[in-house]
Design a protein around this motif. Structure first.
Motif, PDB file in Angstrom:
ATOM      1  N   GLU A 258      23.086  36.718 -45.277  1.00  0.00           N
ATOM      2  CA  GLU A 258      23.004  36.367 -43.851  1.00  0.00           C
ATOM      3  C   GLU A 258      21.655  35.725 -43.537  1.00  0.00           C
ATOM      4  O   GLU A 258      20.983  36.061 -42.555  1.00  0.00           O
ATOM      5  N   SER A 259      21.247  34.756 -44.364  1.00  0.00           N
ATOM      6  CA  SER A 259      19.980  34.071 -44.117  1.00  0.00           C
ATOM      7  C   SER A 259      20.091  33.208 -42.869  1.00  0.00           C
ATOM      8  O   SER A 259      21.184  32.806 -42.454  1.00  0.00           O
ATOM      9  N   THR A 260      18.939  32.897 -42.282  1.00  0.00           N
ATOM     10  CA  THR A 260      18.928  32.140 -41.032  1.00  0.00           C
ATOM     11  C   THR A 260      18.515  30.694 -41.221  1.00  0.00           C
ATOM     12  O   THR A 260      18.464  29.935 -40.255  1.00  0.00           O
ATOM     13  N   GLY A 261      18.209  30.290 -42.442  1.00  0.00           N
ATOM     14  CA  GLY A 261      17.822  28.905 -42.689  1.00  0.00           C
ATOM     15  C   GLY A 261      16.755  28.811 -43.758  1.00  0.00           C
ATOM     16  O   GLY A 261      16.247  29.813 -44.266  1.00  0.00           O
ATOM     17  N   THR A 262      16.386  27.587 -44.088  1.00  0.00           N
ATOM     18  CA  THR A 262      15.420  27.370 -45.165  1.00  0.00           C
ATOM     19  C   THR A 262      14.046  27.923 -44.833  1.00  0.00           C
ATOM     20  O   THR A 262      13.310  28.336 -45.728  1.00  0.00           O
ATOM     21  N   GLU A 263      13.691  27.944 -43.548  1.00  0.00           N
ATOM     22  CA  GLU A 263      12.367  28.439 -43.188  1.00  0.00           C
ATOM     23  C   GLU A 263      12.215  29.918 -43.531  1.00  0.00           C
ATOM     24  O   GLU A 263      11.138  30.368 -43.948  1.00  0.00           O
ATOM     25  N   GLN A 264      13.278  30.684 -43.358  1.00  0.00           N
ATOM     26  CA  GLN A 264      13.221  32.108 -43.722  1.00  0.00           C
ATOM     27  C   GLN A 264      12.970  32.266 -45.214  1.00  0.00           C
ATOM     28  O   GLN A 264      12.154  33.085 -45.641  1.00  0.00           O
ATOM     29  N   LEU A 265      13.687  31.476 -46.033  1.00  0.00           N
ATOM     30  CA  LEU A 265      13.501  31.552 -47.489  1.00  0.00           C
ATOM     31  C   LEU A 265      12.126  31.041 -47.891  1.00  0.00           C
ATOM     32  O   LEU A 265      11.486  31.581 -48.806  1.00  0.00           O
ATOM     33  N   ARG A 298      21.721  27.837 -48.326  1.00  0.00           N
ATOM     34  CA  ARG A 298      22.827  26.961 -47.921  1.00  0.00           C
ATOM     35  C   ARG A 298      23.931  27.762 -47.250  1.00  0.00           C
ATOM     36  O   ARG A 298      23.916  29.002 -47.253  1.00  0.00           O
ATOM     37  N   THR A 299      24.916  27.043 -46.721  1.00  0.00           N
ATOM     38  CA  THR A 299      26.103  27.665 -46.151  1.00  0.00           C
ATOM     39  C   THR A 299      26.909  28.316 -47.268  1.00  0.00           C
ATOM     40  O   THR A 299      27.094  27.725 -48.335  1.00  0.00           O
ATOM     41  N   ALA A 300      27.390  29.527 -47.027  1.00  0.00           N
ATOM     42  CA  ALA A 300      28.124  30.258 -48.061  1.00  0.00           C
ATOM     43  C   ALA A 300      29.496  29.647 -48.318  1.00  0.00           C
ATOM     44  O   ALA A 300      29.998  29.688 -49.445  1.00  0.00           O
ATOM     45  N   THR A 301      30.105  29.063 -47.300  1.00  0.00           N
ATOM     46  CA  THR A 301      31.441  28.483 -47.462  1.00  0.00           C
ATOM     47  C   THR A 301      31.394  27.341 -48.470  1.00  0.00           C
ATOM     48  O   THR A 301      30.557  26.437 -48.369  1.00  0.00           O
ATOM     49  N   GLY A 302      32.297  27.389 -49.418  1.00  0.00           N
ATOM     50  CA  GLY A 302      32.358  26.344 -50.440  1.00  0.00           C
ATOM     51  C   GLY A 302      31.359  26.517 -51.564  1.00  0.00           C
ATOM     52  O   GLY A 302      31.272  25.668 -52.453  1.00  0.00           O
ATOM     53  N   THR A 303      30.595  27.602 -51.534  1.00  0.00           N
ATOM     54  CA  THR A 303      29.595  27.863 -52.569  1.00  0.00           C
ATOM     55  C   THR A 303      30.093  28.951 -53.512  1.00  0.00           C
ATOM     56  O   THR A 303      30.694  29.923 -53.070  1.00  0.00           O
TER      57      THR A 303
END
Length: 598
Positions: A258-265, A298-303
């Motif tokens: 449930e990440s919120t975007g690249t900035e969090q990572l 990234r978005t989990a869908t399709g991954t």
């Protein structure tokens, strides 16, 4: 067990019939009540008809008080729709048996794991003597499997955790990753995103090699502790969970659900890197180290789990290749280039055999009279998927993959055949062909034998062939390379130094090399572009180089000539030949023929 033996609830006196049959029924009822396995007989509605002493003890109740209780509520058979449906089918006499595991609460507040089994009871032969079908009944059994479950849990924990750092291992990490991706597919309340920080400790092998594996193990435990602390701090108060795992050796990973975007990572990666850059005090030693981190979000869908880890592994490689002690974010464009490079590498050798390579030729023009004196052969790859590729896309790759010798031999043979054809078509004005030679062609093949064989096969005179080698490959040559150059020069083949001025620039060494031509790198010519504001330094350098070359008996070719002003000034300085778009772009062989005929 005949059904009528259990028709009465426990505690209700039942008088079995006299005779041997009655004694058997009494024995069966006694066995049912005395059995250590908790059991109950259910009617077709799922209500308890009879319960034995073990079942009463399990729930802290008198067996008689359990009569008419719904069994599904007692052992939580409504927990999921699939089990509930199967249970209803058994009560209707349409299924054989179900078995499930449930966590049940006991009267003292403790809970236990129970294996619940429900199976149909056989209908006695005389049950339907009064007419109509006998109502179906079922036997419920409840086995305490708490000890077994706890043992399984302990074994699973050992199986899924690293024995040294006590962190989750690769197996548990991938299990959690797969589970997170699966959950994101149907959970619409979360962010639907996922992230990974994939970390490798820089220079850890040196610690093991110099201080021993015992110190190395202690260091790994300390690293694990710092990573876990950073992950806990970063995950505090957030919805997503941060899982730190040791994937093996000195590789660790942090999974952010449930990440919120690249900035969090990125923030997490910075904190991990900072934590590991602080000194470690291990076994009386103060150790300083760092790490390289690949970051993917990234978005989990399709991954897929595999795809996500491949991306993380690639990004970690970039972080190391870019200088280590840093974190790098996954770049789809850079990855696409890498994938294209891999595709080219895998098809390079077959492409040579399939004839996918072609030659174009750029004229080399005399700066005095403006006539074409020669051409440089330039190889192109007509790739069926990526279109026509220039040499900058595959030459270095061919060197790395070891295909440069095979490709170089093909270029040399094709160039010589074409030059021989032009000689036959224009015997009064023959032009030479200049062919680039890679360093590995000199080291990994018998270049002298290849050239001699191709010249003999094509009939091209040696003086109409010029071989170009880069300055860094020629300068300082000794042993086999120098012997090869001397042998080629002795055959009458011209040797040119390509991109002169960008490498060693060991001018004193030129006099000892069998070189006939210097090709000035295009960077020198760039200073001649502005006719109104010329760069006097560039002109002075070029003039000195040309003068030195002429004193050594060498010709000079200026590359990348793009305007008449450049050509005029280079000619005034003394350059012998020019090459560039001002004269002509690379041409097909038939275009060169037309140019020579005109």
């Amino acid at each position: 067990m005949p059904q009528q033996a259990l028709d009465a609830a426990p505690g209700v006196p039942v008088t079995p019939p006299a005779g041997p049959g009655g004694a058997a029924l009494r024995d069966q009822q006694a066995a049912f009540n005395a059995a250590q396995l908790a059991m109950a007989v259910l009617d077709h509605d799922g209500l308890i008809v009879a319960a034995n002493q073990a079942l009463g003890a399990l729930f802290g109740s008198d067996p008689a008080q359990l009569a008419t209780e719904p069994a599904a509520d007692l052992v939580d058979l409504c927990h999921d729709s699939r089990t509930w449906a199967a249970y209803r089918e058994i009560l209707r006499g349409r299924s054989d048996r179900i078995r499930c595991t449930r966590r049940l609460k006991q009267p003292d507040g403790q809970s236990l794991w129970a294996e619940v089994t429900v199976s149909p009871l056989p209908v006695p032969h005389d049950a339907g003597s009064g007419g109509g079908a006998a109502p179906s009944r079922a036997l419920l059994s409840v086995a305490d499997v708490t000890d077994r479950r706890e043992l399984q849990a302990r074994l699973r924990h050992l199986q899924m955790h690293d024995p040294l750092t006590r962190l989750p291992n690769r197996a548990l990490f991938f299990e959690r990753l797969s589970g997170a991706l699966e959950s994101a597919a149907y959970d619409r309340t979360g962010t639907g995103r996922i992230g990974i920080c994939y970390l490798d400790v820089d220079g850890f092998k040196a610690v093991n090699d110099t201080l021993g594996h015992r110190v190395g193990d202690q260091l790994l435990c300390a690293i694990a502790g710092r990573l876990a602390y950073c992950a806990d701090q970063a995950g505090y108060g957030r919805r997503g969970h941060h899982l730190v795992a040791r994937l093996g050796g000195d590789e660790f990973a942090v999974l952010v659900e449930e990440s919120t975007g690249t900035e969090q990572l990125a923030e997490l990666a910075r904190s991990l890197l900072h934590a590991l850059q602080q000194p470690f005090d291990i076994a009386g030693q103060r150790l300083s180290l760092s790490a390289s981190i690949g970051v993917v979000e990234r978005t989990a869908t399709g991954t897929t789990a595999t795809g996500l880890m491949q991306a993380a592994d690639t990004t970690l490689y970039w972080a190391k290749a870019d200088g280590k002690s840093r974190w790098t974010l996954f770049d789809p464009e850079r990855n696409a280039h890498r994938m294209t490079r891999q595709a080219l590498a895998s098809t390079l050798r077959p492409a040579i055999e399939r004839g996918e390579f072609v030659l174009e030729f750029q004229p080399l023009v005399g700066m005095g009279e403006g006539a074409v004196q020669g051409v440089e052969a330039l190889v192109r790859w007509r790739h069926p998927q990526f279109g026509t590729l220039g040499p900058n896309r595959f030459i270095q790759l061919a060197e790395e993959e070891g295909a440069i010798v095979q490709l170089g031999r093909w270029v040399l043979a094709a160039s010589c055949r074409q030059a021989r054809q032009w000689q036959l078509e224009h015997p009064d004005t023959p032009i030479f062909v200049s062919v680039n030679v890679a360093v590995r062609q000199v080291w990994d093949s018998d270049l002298v034998a290849d050239v001699a064989g191709i010249l003999a096969e094509t009939g091209l005179p040696p003086h109409l062939l010029q071989l170009e080698l880069t300055e860094s490959a020629v300068m300082g040559s000794a042993g086999r390379p120098l012997q090869a150059l001397q042998a080629l020069s002795g055959m009458g083949v011209s040797i040119a130094i390509d991109d002169f001025g960008t490498g060693y620039s060991n001018l004193a060494y030129l006099s000892r090399l069998p070189v006939s031509t210097l090709k000035l790198d295009g960077s020198f010519v760039q200073g001649f572009r502005d006719d109104e504001h010329p760069n006097p330094a560039d002109e002075t350098i070029v003039e000195a180089l040309v003068d030195l070359a002429h004193r050594l008996g060498l010709k000079v070719t200026a590359e990348c000539v793009e305007s008449a002003q450049q050509a005029e000034r280079l000619a005034r300085i003394g350059c012998d030949t020019g090459q560039g778009w001002f004269y002509a772009r690379p041409l097909a062989a038939e275009q060169v023929s037309a140019l020579l005929s005109g």
